[in-house]
Design a protein around this motif. Structure first.
Motif, PDB file in Angstrom:
ATOM      1  N   ARG A  81       0.818  -1.224   0.000  1.00 60.80           N
ATOM      2  CA  ARG A  81       0.000   0.000   0.000  1.00 60.80           C
ATOM      3  C   ARG A  81       0.848   1.268   0.000  1.00 60.80           C
ATOM      4  N   THR A  82       2.030   1.215  -0.630  1.00 59.73           N
ATOM      5  CA  THR A  82       2.890   2.398  -0.702  1.00 59.73           C
ATOM      6  C   THR A  82       3.040   2.897  -2.139  1.00 59.73           C
ATOM      7  N   MET A  83       2.200   2.429  -3.043  1.00 60.60           N
ATOM      8  CA  MET A  83       2.330   2.830  -4.445  1.00 60.60           C
ATOM      9  C   MET A  83       1.953   4.288  -4.649  1.00 60.60           C
ATOM     10  N   THR A  84       2.634   4.924  -5.599  1.00 61.06           N
ATOM     11  CA  THR A  84       2.289   6.297  -5.975  1.00 61.06           C
ATOM     12  C   THR A  84       1.019   6.280  -6.824  1.00 61.06           C
ATOM     13  N   PRO A  85       0.333   7.426  -6.939  1.00 65.32           N
ATOM     14  CA  PRO A  85      -0.881   7.467  -7.765  1.00 65.32           C
ATOM     15  C   PRO A  85      -0.644   7.030  -9.207  1.00 65.32           C
ATOM     16  N   LEU A  86       0.497   7.433  -9.810  1.00 64.66           N
ATOM     17  CA  LEU A  86       0.766   7.057 -11.191  1.00 64.66           C
ATOM     18  C   LEU A  86       0.933   5.553 -11.320  1.00 64.66           C
ATOM     19  N   ARG A  87       1.705   4.960 -10.417  1.00 66.25           N
ATOM     20  CA  ARG A  87       1.922   3.518 -10.492  1.00 66.25           C
ATOM     21  C   ARG A  87       0.626   2.759 -10.259  1.00 66.25           C
ATOM     22  N   ASN A  88      -0.154   3.207  -9.294  1.00 66.07           N
ATOM     23  CA  ASN A  88      -1.431   2.536  -9.033  1.00 66.07           C
ATOM     24  C   ASN A  88      -2.398   2.737 -10.200  1.00 66.07           C
ATOM     25  N   GLY A  89      -2.365   3.930 -10.803  1.00 68.29           N
ATOM     26  CA  GLY A  89      -3.200   4.186 -11.968  1.00 68.29           C
ATOM     27  C   GLY A  89      -2.813   3.307 -13.142  1.00 68.29           C
ATOM     28  N   LEU A  90      -1.500   3.091 -13.332  1.00 58.73           N
ATOM     29  CA  LEU A  90      -1.042   2.179 -14.385  1.00 58.73           C
ATOM     30  C   LEU A  90      -1.521   0.755 -14.115  1.00 58.73           C
ATOM     31  N   ALA A  91      -1.476   0.350 -12.840  1.00 58.15           N
ATOM     32  CA  ALA A  91      -1.939  -0.995 -12.485  1.00 58.15           C
ATOM     33  C   ALA A  91      -3.434  -1.140 -12.741  1.00 58.15           C
ATOM     34  N   MET A  92      -4.226  -0.104 -12.397  1.00 59.98           N
ATOM     35  CA  MET A  92      -5.669  -0.146 -12.677  1.00 59.98           C
ATOM     36  C   MET A  92      -5.919  -0.240 -14.178  1.00 59.98           C
ATOM     37  N   CYS A  93      -5.177   0.558 -14.940  1.00 62.11           N
ATOM     38  CA  CYS A  93      -5.300   0.530 -16.400  1.00 62.11           C
ATOM     39  C   CYS A  93      -4.962  -0.867 -16.927  1.00 62.11           C
ATOM     40  N   GLY A  94      -3.883  -1.462 -16.390  1.00 61.11           N
ATOM     41  CA  GLY A  94      -3.496  -2.804 -16.808  1.00 61.11           C
ATOM     42  C   GLY A  94      -4.517  -3.849 -16.446  1.00 61.11           C
ATOM     43  N   ASP A  95      -5.159  -3.686 -15.272  1.00 58.18           N
ATOM     44  CA  ASP A  95      -6.189  -4.640 -14.855  1.00 58.18           C
ATOM     45  C   ASP A  95      -7.377  -4.631 -15.806  1.00 58.18           C
ATOM     46  N   TYR A  96      -7.737  -3.452 -16.304  1.00 54.89           N
ATOM     47  CA  TYR A  96      -8.964  -3.336 -17.091  1.00 54.89           C
ATOM     48  C   TYR A  96      -8.766  -3.658 -18.565  1.00 54.89           C
ATOM     49  N   LEU A  97      -7.681  -3.155 -19.160  1.00 52.31           N
ATOM     50  CA  LEU A  97      -7.501  -3.299 -20.603  1.00 52.31           C
ATOM     51  C   LEU A  97      -6.994  -4.697 -20.935  1.00 52.31           C
ATOM     52  N   SER A  98      -7.782  -5.435 -21.670  1.00 50.95           N
ATOM     53  CA  SER A  98      -7.421  -6.802 -22.049  1.00 50.95           C
ATOM     54  C   SER A  98      -6.986  -6.829 -23.514  1.00 50.95           C
ATOM     55  N   ALA A  99      -6.631  -8.027 -23.971  1.00 50.15           N
ATOM     56  CA  ALA A  99      -6.254  -8.177 -25.380  1.00 50.15           C
ATOM     57  C   ALA A  99      -7.414  -7.852 -26.300  1.00 50.15           C
ATOM     58  N   ALA A 100      -8.648  -7.959 -25.769  1.00 50.51           N
ATOM     59  CA  ALA A 100      -9.818  -7.616 -26.581  1.00 50.51           C
ATOM     60  C   ALA A 100      -9.791  -6.150 -26.994  1.00 50.51           C
ATOM     61  N   THR A 101      -9.215  -5.293 -26.138  1.00 53.51           N
ATOM     62  CA  THR A 101      -9.123  -3.868 -26.487  1.00 53.51           C
ATOM     63  C   THR A 101      -8.142  -3.671 -27.630  1.00 53.51           C
ATOM     64  N   LEU A 102      -7.008  -4.365 -27.553  1.00 52.25           N
ATOM     65  CA  LEU A 102      -5.987  -4.208 -28.592  1.00 52.25           C
ATOM     66  C   LEU A 102      -6.393  -4.857 -29.906  1.00 52.25           C
ATOM     67  N   ALA A 154       5.874  -8.250 -34.572  1.00 51.92           N
ATOM     68  CA  ALA A 154       6.319  -9.048 -33.430  1.00 51.92           C
ATOM     69  C   ALA A 154       6.125  -8.290 -32.124  1.00 51.92           C
ATOM     70  N   LEU A 155       6.409  -6.988 -32.125  1.00 54.40           N
ATOM     71  CA  LEU A 155       6.247  -6.188 -30.914  1.00 54.40           C
ATOM     72  C   LEU A 155       4.791  -6.170 -30.459  1.00 54.40           C
ATOM     73  N   LEU A 156       3.870  -5.918 -31.385  1.00 55.03           N
ATOM     74  CA  LEU A 156       2.454  -5.862 -31.017  1.00 55.03           C
ATOM     75  C   LEU A 156       1.919  -7.252 -30.657  1.00 55.03           C
ATOM     76  N   SER A 157       2.424  -8.289 -31.301  1.00 54.08           N
ATOM     77  CA  SER A 157       2.004  -9.650 -30.967  1.00 54.08           C
ATOM     78  C   SER A 157       2.455 -10.019 -29.557  1.00 54.08           C
ATOM     79  N   CYS A 158       3.708  -9.688 -29.227  1.00 54.13           N
ATOM     80  CA  CYS A 158       4.216  -9.918 -27.875  1.00 54.13           C
ATOM     81  C   CYS A 158       3.382  -9.145 -26.862  1.00 54.13           C
ATOM     82  N   LEU A 159       3.023  -7.913 -27.222  1.00 54.38           N
ATOM     83  CA  LEU A 159       2.204  -7.078 -26.351  1.00 54.38           C
ATOM     84  C   LEU A 159       0.845  -7.727 -26.080  1.00 54.38           C
ATOM     85  N   ALA A 160       0.253  -8.324 -27.112  1.00 47.26           N
ATOM     86  CA  ALA A 160      -1.045  -8.987 -26.934  1.00 47.26           C
ATOM     87  C   ALA A 160      -0.929 -10.174 -25.983  1.00 47.26           C
ATOM     88  N   PHE A 161       0.149 -10.962 -26.109  1.00 44.52           N
ATOM     89  CA  PHE A 161       0.343 -12.103 -25.210  1.00 44.52           C
ATOM     90  C   PHE A 161       0.555 -11.641 -23.766  1.00 44.52           C
TER      91      PHE A 161
END
Length: 530
Positions: free
Chosen positions: A50-71, A345-352
Motif C-alpha cells: 500500500r505504498t504505491m504512488t498514484p501514477l503507479r497505481n493508476g497504471l496498475a488499474m489501467c493494466g487490470d482493465y484493458l485486455s487483449a480484446a481492447t488491442l 512481433a512487438l504488437l504480438s508480444c504485447l497482446a500475449f
C-alpha cells in the motif's frame, strides 16, 4: 477461416515474437518472486504494501482493465464497422467515469480486503450467506473472463501458425495458465501489480507509437484518414455513419445498447478492478490513481480507434475480413504494413503479455474471495490464522488456474467476446446492485443482498442460454437447435434492472437493519480509516 500464418508473420517474425515474449515473462516472473510477500500476512498478499504512488497505481488499474480484446477485438471492430466500432470504444472509456464518480472512494473507505468485508460491515445479520453468494458470483465472473483470456491466447497463436493441432492448443493453454498461476499464487498483489504496470506501459507505448505512425502516413490529416477508410471499406460513406453493424433492426440497436450498459456498469463491479480500488493507502491517492487510470484508458481507446481506421484505410476491409472474419488480425496486418516483421512481433508480444496480466489479476481476485470470504469467514467463521488463510489463498489460485485451463480446452471454438460480455453482464446485474444499495440505501438488508446476487447471476446466465448465442443462428454454439426465445445476445438490458429490482424487493419484504448500523457505516464510507 484463413489465418495470417502465411500472409503476415514470416518465420523471422514468429521467432522474434517468441524471444520478446519469453524475455518479458522471465523478467516479470523473476521480479514477481523478488517482490512476493516475504511475511505470512494476508494484508500483504491481498493488497501489497500500500505504498504505491498514484501514477503507479493508476497504471496498475489501467493494466487490470484493458485486455487483449481492447488491442485486437476493439481495433478489429472499428476496422470492420467504422462508426459503430468507435461508439463501442467510447463505452469502454466512459466506464471509468462511473467508477470515479460512484463507487471508488466509498468502497475504499469501507472495505478491507474484499467486497465481502464491505458487505459484512454494512449487513450485520446473515453475513455468511451473503459472503457465500458473493463468492459464487465472483467465481463465475472471474472464471468466465479467465477462460476468455486463455482461449484468446490460442486464437492469437492461430494468427501465426494457422489452425493449431489439439496438442499445440493444449500446450499453449497449459504454458500460459501455468505462468498465470505462478504470478498469482506466489507473487500475490505485489507480483500482480508489477506485471500490470509493465503491461500497461508496454500497451500505452505500443498503441501510441503505432497510432502516430498511422497519422504520419496521412500527414496528420484526420479528414484524409477518414476518407481513405471510407474508400477502402467497401461501404463508402456508410462506414462513417451509425448502423453498419448495430443498426440493421430494432433488435440489433437494443442489443448494442444492452452491451454498452453492461460494459459501463459492469466495470465498476468486476472483482479484480474492485480489489485494485482497495489497495491505495489513502483516499487522496485513490482519487489521483483513478484519474490517471481514466486518462490512460481513454488514451488507449483513442489510439485503438485510430488503428482501426488506419487498418481499413491502409490494408482494406476486404483483406481484413478474408484474413479473420472477426477482425482480430486487423492490428497485426496494419503493423506488418507499417513496420514489417519487427512491429508485428512487438504488437504480438504485447497482446500475449496483456493476456497474461489480465488473467493473473482475475486469478488473484478469485483466490482472495475463496480464501477470505468462503474459507476464512464462512467455513472457519473468522477463526482462521493468517498463515492458514494465506496457504488456502495460494492453493485456491492453483485450483482456479487449473479449472480455467480445463474449461478453456473444453470450450475451444467458443466466442471469447461472448464469454467476456457475459462476465460483464453478471457483474453489472448481481454485484453492482448489491454494491450500490450497500453504499447508498439505508433500508438495504441481507435478504435483499442475497436476492440481488443470486437473482442477477441466474437471470444473466439463463437469458444467455435461451438467446441466439447458444441456438438458432449459424454462429450459435448449437446452430441446429432452436430454443432461443430471448432475442438479444447481451442480457444486460433485462438482467441489470432485474438485479436492482430483486435487491429492492428482498429489502422491503424483510426486517430492516438497526438505524445505528447504517449510520456507523455511512461515517466510515465518508471518513475512512487511513
Amino acid at each position: 477461416m484463413v489465418t495470417t500464418g502465411a500472409a503476415v508473420v514470416d518465420r523471422f517474425g514468429l521467432q522474434l515474437t517468441l524471444v520478446l515474449f519469453l524475455s518479458v515473462v522471465v523478467v516479470t516472473l523473476f521480479t514477481a518472486l523478488l517482490t512476493a510477500p516475504q511475511r505470512d500476512e494476508i494484508s500483504e498478499f491481498y493488497l501489497g504494501n500500500r505504498t504505491m504512488t498514484p501514477l503507479r497505481n493508476g497504471l496498475a488499474m489501467c493494466g487490470d482493465y484493458l485486455s487483449a480484446a481492447t488491442l485486437l477485438g476493439s481495433t478489429g471492430l472499428v476496422a470492420l464497422t467504422g462508426y459503430d466500432g468507435l461508439l463501442y470504444l467510447c463505452g469502454t472509456a466512459v466506464a471509468w467515469m462511473m467508477v470515479l464518480l460512484l463507487v471508488a472512494e466509498p468502497l475504499r473507505n469501507a472495505g478491507k480486503y474484499t467486497l465481502g468485508d464491505t458487505l459484512a460491515l454494512r449487513l450485520k445479520h446473515m453475513q455468511r450467506p451473503v459472503r457465500l453468494a458473493l463468492a459464487l458470483c465472483t467465481l463465475a465472473i472471474t472464471t468466465l473472463y479467465l477462460v476468455a483470456q486463455l482461449v484468446g491466447s490460442v486464437a492469437l497463436l492461430t494468427q501465426f501458425t494457422g489452425e493449431p493441432s489439439a496438442t499445440t492448443r493444449t500446450l499453449c493453454v497449459v504454458v500460459i495458465g501455468t505462468i498465470v498461476i505462478v504470478y498469482a499464487a506466489i507473487g500475490g498483489m505485489p507480483g500482480a501489480t508489477f506485471i500490470q504496470v509493465v503491461k500497461a506501459v508496454m500497451l500505452i507505448s505500443g498503441v501510441t507509437v503505432t497510432a502516430v505512425m498511422v497519422l504520419n502516413r496521412f500527414d496528420w490529416n484526420i479528414d484524409a484518414l477518414l476518407a481513405a477508410a471510407a474508400d477502402n471499406s467497401g461501404s463508402g460513406t456508410r462506414f462513417l455513419e451509425p448502423g453498419l453493424r448495430y443498426g440493421a433492426s430494432t433488435t440489433s440497436k437494443l442489443d448494442f445498447f444492452s452491451l454498452q450498459l453492461a460494459i459501463v456498469l459492469g466495470l465498476a463491479a468486476l472483482p479484480h478492478v474492485m480489489m485494485r480500488l482497495l489497495a491505495p493507502k489513502s483516499s487522496s491517492v485513490l482519487r489521483s490513481s483513478v484519474v490517471w487510470a481514466m486518462g490512460l484508458v481513454s488514451l488507449v481507446c483513442l489510439a485503438a480507434g485510430i488503428l482501426g481506421l488506419g487498418a481499413t484505410a491502409i490494408v482494406g476491409r476486404d483483406t481484413i475480413a478474408q484474413t479473420d472474419r472477426k477482425g482480430d488480425a486487423a492490428v497485426l496486418l496494419l503493423a506488418h504494413d507499417l513496420g514489417g516483421a519487427v512491429l508485428t512481433a512487438l504488437l504480438s508480444c504485447l497482446a500475449f503479455v496483456t493476456l497474461l496480466a489480465v488473467a493473473a489479476g482475475l486469478t488473484l481476485a478469485a483466490a482472495s474471495s475463496l480464501a477470505h470470504d468462503l474459507y476464512g469467514e464462512v467455513i472457519r467463521k473468522g477463526r482462521a490464522k493468517e498463515t492458514e488463510e494465506l496457504a488456502v489463498a495460494r492453493l485456491a489460485a492453483v485450483v482456479i488456474g487449473v479449472l480455467g485451463m480445463l474449461l478453456a480446452l473444453v470450450s475451444w471454438g467458443a466466442n471469447t467476446a461472448t464469454l467476456a460480455f457475459l462476465a460483464f453482464a453478471i457483474a453489472a446485474s448481481a454485484i453492482l446492485p448489491t454494491l450500490v444499495y450497500t453504499l447508498f440505501w439505508r433500508r438495504f438488508t441481507a435478504q435483499g443482498a442475497l436476492l440481488s446476487l443470486c437473482g442477477g447471476l441466474l437471470c444473466s446466465v439463463l437469458l444467455v442460454v435461451f438467446s441466439p448465442v447458444v441456438s438458432s443462428t449459424p454462429t450459435s454454439l448449437y446452430p441446429a437447435a432452436d430454443f432461443a426465445w430471448f432475442p438479444l445476445q447481451n442480457p444486460g438490458l433485462v438482467s441489470i434492472p432485474a438485479g436492482f429490482l430483486l435487491g429492492w424487493l428482498g429489502s422491503v419484504l424483510s426486517r430492516p437493519e438497526t438505524p445505528e448500523t447504517y449510520e456507523d457505516f455511512e461515517v466510515r464510507t465518508l471518513v475512512g480509516v487511513d
